[in-house]
Design a protein around this motif. Structure first.
Motif, PDB file in Angstrom:
ATOM      1  N   ALA A   1      45.307  23.445  48.076  1.00 35.50           N
ATOM      2  CA  ALA A   1      46.413  23.942  48.900  1.00 35.50           C
ATOM      3  C   ALA A   1      47.214  22.782  49.492  1.00 35.50           C
ATOM      4  CB  ALA A   1      45.868  24.838  50.018  1.00 35.50           C
ATOM      5  N   ARG A   2      46.535  21.734  49.906  1.00 40.74           N
ATOM      6  CA  ARG A   2      47.229  20.557  50.448  1.00 40.74           C
ATOM      7  C   ARG A   2      48.080  19.886  49.374  1.00 40.74           C
ATOM      8  NH1 ARG A   2      46.213  14.884  51.110  1.00 40.74           N
ATOM      9  NH2 ARG A   2      46.862  14.112  53.173  1.00 40.74           N
ATOM     10  N   LYS A   3      47.573  19.832  48.173  1.00 39.09           N
ATOM     11  CA  LYS A   3      48.270  19.150  47.083  1.00 39.09           C
ATOM     12  C   LYS A   3      49.484  19.933  46.592  1.00 39.09           C
ATOM     13  CE  LYS A   3      47.465  17.074  42.515  1.00 39.09           C
ATOM     14  NZ  LYS A   3      47.968  15.746  42.918  1.00 39.09           N
ATOM     15  N   THR A   4      49.376  21.279  46.576  1.00 37.10           N
ATOM     16  CA  THR A   4      50.398  22.100  45.923  1.00 37.10           C
ATOM     17  C   THR A   4      51.306  22.861  46.875  1.00 37.10           C
ATOM     18  OG1 THR A   4      48.935  24.028  45.796  1.00 37.10           O
ATOM     19  CG2 THR A   4      48.844  22.446  43.963  1.00 37.10           C
ATOM     20  N   GLY A   5      50.876  23.091  48.117  1.00 34.65           N
ATOM     21  CA  GLY A   5      51.643  23.929  49.026  1.00 34.65           C
ATOM     22  C   GLY A   5      51.394  25.414  48.853  1.00 34.65           C
ATOM     23  N   ALA A   6      50.580  25.786  47.861  1.00 33.71           N
ATOM     24  CA  ALA A   6      50.229  27.195  47.664  1.00 33.71           C
ATOM     25  C   ALA A   6      49.194  27.610  48.708  1.00 33.71           C
ATOM     26  CB  ALA A   6      49.662  27.407  46.259  1.00 33.71           C
ATOM     27  N   PRO A   7      49.275  28.843  49.225  1.00 31.53           N
ATOM     28  CA  PRO A   7      48.318  29.277  50.242  1.00 31.53           C
ATOM     29  C   PRO A   7      47.006  29.753  49.642  1.00 31.53           C
ATOM     30  CG  PRO A   7      49.857  31.033  49.809  1.00 31.53           C
ATOM     31  CD  PRO A   7      50.308  29.860  48.967  1.00 31.53           C
ATOM     32  N   ILE A   8      45.960  29.674  50.455  1.00 29.69           N
ATOM     33  CA  ILE A   8      44.646  30.212  50.095  1.00 29.69           C
ATOM     34  C   ILE A   8      44.621  31.689  50.481  1.00 29.69           C
ATOM     35  CG2 ILE A   8      42.157  30.040  50.445  1.00 29.69           C
ATOM     36  CD1 ILE A   8      42.767  27.114  51.470  1.00 29.69           C
ATOM     37  N   MET A   9      44.255  32.551  49.532  1.00 27.64           N
ATOM     38  CA  MET A   9      44.129  33.981  49.782  1.00 27.64           C
ATOM     39  C   MET A   9      42.657  34.372  49.654  1.00 27.64           C
ATOM     40  SD  MET A   9      47.225  34.803  50.479  1.00 27.64           S
ATOM     41  CE  MET A   9      46.862  36.539  50.738  1.00 27.64           C
ATOM     42  N   VAL A  10      42.067  34.737  50.775  1.00 33.11           N
ATOM     43  CA  VAL A  10      40.654  35.103  50.852  1.00 33.11           C
ATOM     44  C   VAL A  10      40.517  36.614  50.728  1.00 33.11           C
ATOM     45  CG1 VAL A  10      38.720  35.244  52.467  1.00 33.11           C
ATOM     46  CG2 VAL A  10      39.955  33.091  52.199  1.00 33.11           C
ATOM     47  N   PHE A  11      39.525  37.078  49.971  1.00 31.16           N
ATOM     48  CA  PHE A  11      39.337  38.519  49.828  1.00 31.16           C
ATOM     49  C   PHE A  11      37.888  38.838  49.461  1.00 31.16           C
ATOM     50  CE2 PHE A  11      40.271  36.880  45.694  1.00 31.16           C
ATOM     51  CZ  PHE A  11      39.593  37.668  44.787  1.00 31.16           C
ATOM     52  N   HIS A  12      37.547  40.119  49.537  1.00 30.06           N
ATOM     53  CA  HIS A  12      36.202  40.583  49.181  1.00 30.06           C
ATOM     54  C   HIS A  12      36.296  42.034  48.733  1.00 30.06           C
ATOM     55  CE1 HIS A  12      31.845  39.842  49.224  1.00 30.06           C
ATOM     56  NE2 HIS A  12      31.716  41.127  49.546  1.00 30.06           N
ATOM     57  N   VAL A  13      35.325  42.461  47.963  1.00 24.62           N
ATOM     58  CA  VAL A  13      35.243  43.852  47.511  1.00 24.62           C
ATOM     59  C   VAL A  13      33.909  44.450  47.944  1.00 24.62           C
ATOM     60  CG1 VAL A  13      34.367  43.142  45.250  1.00 24.62           C
ATOM     61  CG2 VAL A  13      35.371  45.410  45.512  1.00 24.62           C
ATOM     62  N   GLY A  14      33.960  45.692  48.418  1.00 24.44           N
ATOM     63  CA  GLY A  14      32.758  46.445  48.739  1.00 24.44           C
ATOM     64  C   GLY A  14      32.725  47.728  47.929  1.00 24.44           C
ATOM     65  N   VAL A  15      31.537  48.204  47.576  1.00 25.55           N
ATOM     66  CA  VAL A  15      31.397  49.420  46.781  1.00 25.55           C
ATOM     67  C   VAL A  15      30.435  50.381  47.470  1.00 25.55           C
ATOM     68  CG1 VAL A  15      31.875  48.204  44.622  1.00 25.55           C
ATOM     69  CG2 VAL A  15      29.510  48.488  45.372  1.00 25.55           C
ATOM     70  N   ASP A  16      30.605  51.663  47.157  1.00 26.73           N
ATOM     71  CA  ASP A  16      29.708  52.636  47.767  1.00 26.73           C
ATOM     72  C   ASP A  16      28.381  52.746  47.033  1.00 26.73           C
ATOM     73  OD1 ASP A  16      30.667  53.964  45.508  1.00 26.73           O
ATOM     74  OD2 ASP A  16      30.828  55.915  46.519  1.00 26.73           O
ATOM     75  N   ARG A  17      28.370  52.357  45.758  1.00 22.10           N
ATOM     76  CA  ARG A  17      27.128  52.399  44.987  1.00 22.10           C
ATOM     77  C   ARG A  17      27.085  51.177  44.070  1.00 22.10           C
ATOM     78  NH1 ARG A  17      26.687  55.931  41.283  1.00 22.10           N
ATOM     79  NH2 ARG A  17      28.915  56.431  41.152  1.00 22.10           N
ATOM     80  N   GLY A  18      26.049  50.370  44.231  1.00 20.14           N
ATOM     81  CA  GLY A  18      25.905  49.190  43.396  1.00 20.14           C
ATOM     82  C   GLY A  18      24.499  48.629  43.537  1.00 20.14           C
ATOM     83  N   ARG A  19      24.138  47.788  42.593  1.00 17.01           N
ATOM     84  CA  ARG A  19      22.825  47.148  42.628  1.00 17.01           C
ATOM     85  C   ARG A  19      22.984  45.675  42.997  1.00 17.01           C
ATOM     86  NH1 ARG A  19      18.429  46.285  37.663  1.00 17.01           N
ATOM     87  NH2 ARG A  19      16.904  45.132  38.943  1.00 17.01           N
ATOM     88  N   THR A  20      22.244  45.243  43.999  1.00 19.84           N
ATOM     89  CA  THR A  20      22.211  43.839  44.380  1.00 19.84           C
ATOM     90  C   THR A  20      20.971  43.194  43.792  1.00 19.84           C
ATOM     91  OG1 THR A  20      23.452  44.128  46.442  1.00 19.84           O
ATOM     92  CG2 THR A  20      21.990  42.227  46.309  1.00 19.84           C
ATOM     93  N   PHE A  21      21.166  42.116  43.032  1.00 24.78           N
ATOM     94  CA  PHE A  21      20.052  41.384  42.426  1.00 24.78           C
ATOM     95  C   PHE A  21      19.610  40.316  43.424  1.00 24.78           C
ATOM     96  CE2 PHE A  21      22.162  43.454  38.995  1.00 24.78           C
ATOM     97  CZ  PHE A  21      21.180  43.735  38.052  1.00 24.78           C
TER      98      PHE A  21
END
Length: 231
Positions: free
Chosen positions: A138-158
């Motif tokens: 981001a410092r080098k290019t001027g592009a912003p950092i976009m932070v995100f996450h996904v949650g699900v109602d049914r899934g398996r965690t290993f």
């Protein structure tokens, strides 16, 4: 670069629940207007997300040409084949091998009008500890950092995997949350770089905690979070 997700329902069919089947909406996306503002300003995005949710994310945002940092290790070559098959580009490198070379490739791709992405605690962890690559880019290019996450109602965690890898169940419901963009000035000092890294870590934890708890929250709690992420 696509500046909206008008096809998000089509993309979720087969992985998330099909709205045509009479169920609730398969996929709820909150905070996407923040991404649209970045594109409207003629900038690209530097995506940052936890390795845990790599499967639902790469499926949802496939065929957009996003460039992903990929490890130079042997197992990374298999990852590269999969993500390229899904329409992503790759920059060879990681936090431990060839990282600076990979960042240079990403900087060129951003100049060419492509987004870049980091599985921010990969390739081997520690889990939920963000690495500095996006802040440097981001410092080098001027592009912003976009932070995100996904949650699900049914899934398996290993739980035996280092990242607590998430595999959504077929036709699960999902929510994706996008935090505000993080900009890093090109003349940022070491102290400011550290502060931006801490900000990114905080936002990654925030969207993770809200998204992971989404389907166990009350309607009132979800409405409060919808209002927050729609600002």
């Amino acid at each position: 670069m696509v500046a909206a997700h008008s096809d998000s329902r089509d993309r979720c069919r087969g992985l998330f629940r099909d709205p045509a089947a009479g169920a609730d909406a398969a996929l709820e996306v909150l905070g996407w207007h923040r991404v649209e503002k970045v594109y409207a300003a003629k900038k690209q995005c530097i995506w940052a997300f936890w390795h845990r949710v790599i499967i639902p994310i790469v499926w949802w945002y496939r065929n957009h040409g996003v460039v992903v940092m990929n490890t130079t290790a042997f197992d990374g070559q298999w990852t590269r084949k999969v993500i390229e098959w899904l329409g992503f580009g790759t920059a060879q490198g990681s936090s431990s091998r060839g990282g600076l070379r990979g960042l240079a490739v990403m900087a060129r791709r951003i100049e060419e009008g492509k987004d870049c992405a980091f599985t921010i605690d990969g390739p081997r962890g520690p889990r939920y500890v963000a690495k500095p690559g996006p802040v440097m880019l981001a410092r080098k290019t001027g592009a912003p950092i976009m932070v995100f996450h996904v949650g699900v109602d049914r899934g398996r965690t290993f739980e035996k995997t280092w990242d607590h890898f998430l595999l959504p169940m077929p036709f699960a419901r999902a929510v994706i949350l996008f935090a505000p963009p993080i900009f890093v000035p090109k003349d940022a000092s070491v102290e400011l770089m550290d502060a931006k890294h801490a900000e990114m870590q905080k936002e990654l934890e925030r969207v993770r905690d809200v998204a992971e708890a989404w389907f166990t929250q009350s309607d009132e709690e979800r409405e409060r979070h919808r209002a927050e992420f729609q600002k």
